[in-house]
Enzyme design. Structure first.
Site, mmCIF file in Angstrom:
data_model
loop_
_atom_site.group_PDB
_atom_site.id
_atom_site.type_symbol
_atom_site.label_atom_id
_atom_site.label_comp_id
_atom_site.label_asym_id
_atom_site.label_seq_id
_atom_site.Cartn_x
_atom_site.Cartn_y
_atom_site.Cartn_z
ATOM 1 N N ARG A 285 18.049 9.557 -0.412
ATOM 2 C CA ARG A 285 18.985 8.795 -1.232
ATOM 3 C C ARG A 285 20.401 9.327 -1.055
ATOM 4 N NH1 ARG A 285 14.565 8.889 -5.232
ATOM 5 N NH2 ARG A 285 15.463 10.710 -6.229
ATOM 6 N N GLY B 296 6.336 1.434 3.216
ATOM 7 C CA GLY B 296 7.756 1.203 3.443
ATOM 8 C C GLY B 296 8.480 0.557 2.270
ATOM 9 N N ASP C 233 11.206 3.080 -9.138
ATOM 10 C CA ASP C 233 10.254 3.576 -8.146
ATOM 11 C C ASP C 233 9.394 4.668 -8.786
ATOM 12 O OD1 ASP C 233 8.956 4.102 -5.781
ATOM 13 O OD2 ASP C 233 10.748 4.652 -4.658
ATOM 14 N N GLY D 253 0.820 -1.202 0.000
ATOM 15 C CA GLY D 253 0.000 0.000 0.000
ATOM 16 C C GLY D 253 0.854 1.252 0.000
ATOM 17 N N ALA D 254 0.195 2.389 -0.184
ATOM 18 C CA ALA D 254 0.887 3.667 -0.120
ATOM 19 C C ALA D 254 1.482 3.862 1.269
ATOM 20 C CB ALA D 254 -0.090 4.800 -0.439
ATOM 21 N N GLU E 31 15.119 10.252 -14.331
ATOM 22 C CA GLU E 31 13.691 10.552 -14.358
ATOM 23 C C GLU E 31 13.103 9.998 -15.644
ATOM 24 O OE1 GLU E 31 13.050 14.718 -13.627
ATOM 25 O OE2 GLU E 31 14.162 14.648 -11.732
ATOM 26 N N HIS F 255 12.030 12.136 -0.933
ATOM 27 C CA HIS F 255 12.640 10.911 -1.472
ATOM 28 C C HIS F 255 14.094 11.174 -1.884
ATOM 29 C CE1 HIS F 255 9.714 7.561 -1.918
ATOM 30 N NE2 HIS F 255 8.842 8.520 -1.691
ATOM 31 N N ARG F 256 14.339 12.306 -2.548
ATOM 32 C CA ARG F 256 15.703 12.642 -2.981
ATOM 33 C C ARG F 256 16.635 12.801 -1.791
ATOM 34 N NH1 ARG F 256 14.073 17.148 -7.372
ATOM 35 N NH2 ARG F 256 13.725 15.747 -9.120
ATOM 36 N N SER G 73 9.670 1.822 -0.633
ATOM 37 C CA SER G 73 10.848 2.572 -1.094
ATOM 38 C C SER G 73 11.970 2.482 -0.078
ATOM 39 C CB SER G 73 10.481 4.037 -1.346
ATOM 40 O OG SER G 73 9.565 4.133 -2.411
#
Length: 170
Positions: free
Chosen positions: A48, A8, A77, A4-5, A56, A44-45, A10
């Protein structure tokens, strides 16, 4: 990594990539179309490592995968947004599933490992409109296509991964 959204997926994918000594390439499909998505992408960036390469590819995931170094650890992703982008780009259900098959096969044949992230959206109620039902159905077929090519698949819930296994028929 299906789930699900905000389950976890990612984070677990990043942990797997971080556990290797391989160069890591993240193929991202999200586009910053509003403030909320811009912020989500920024977070998200930030998570990393700076040494990782980000490509992209909102719709052109197949092309991005074809251009990857053969030994890189790849994180795609995510398929959920890719399917949404492909529908918006007016690709048919069959075109999307065919391209998913090509991408999954290309990733499976690579020398380096790959992790693919996708939402599982088919566990809830039947959507009220045709577009949402079509999206759910297409994403379900795409997810099944990828899992069919994978060595391992996991369902992620609350940051924990459950291994998905084939049913053993007697």
């Amino acid at each position: 990594m299906l789930g699900g959204a905000r389950s976890g997926k990612s984070d677990l994918s990043s942990k797997l990539a971080s556990a290797t000594d391989l160069p890591v390439v993240v193929v991202v499909t999200a586009e910053a179309r509003d403030e909320e998505m811009t912020e989500r992408i920024r977070r998200h960036r930030e998570l990393r490592p700076a040494a990782w390469t980000t490509i992209e590819a909102p719709v052109e995931v197949a092309r991005a995968v074809d251009e990857l170094a053969p030994d890189a650890f790849v994180v795609v992703d995510c398929l959920s947004l890719w399917v949404s982008n492909a529908i918006e780009a007016e690709l048919s259900d069959e075109q999307i599933v065919d391209e998913a098959r090509e991408i999954a096969s290309a990733l499976a044949k690579r020398e380096g490992p790959a992790v693919v992230v996708s939402n599982e959206v088919g566990l809830g109620i039947v959507p009220v409109n045709a577009l949402a039902r079509g999206y759910r159905d297409t994403l379900g077929r795409v997810n099944a296509t990828f899992v069919g090519e994978d060595e391992r698949a996991y369902f992620v819930v609350a940051g924990k991964a459950l291994a998905l296994e084939d049913v053993k028929l007697a």
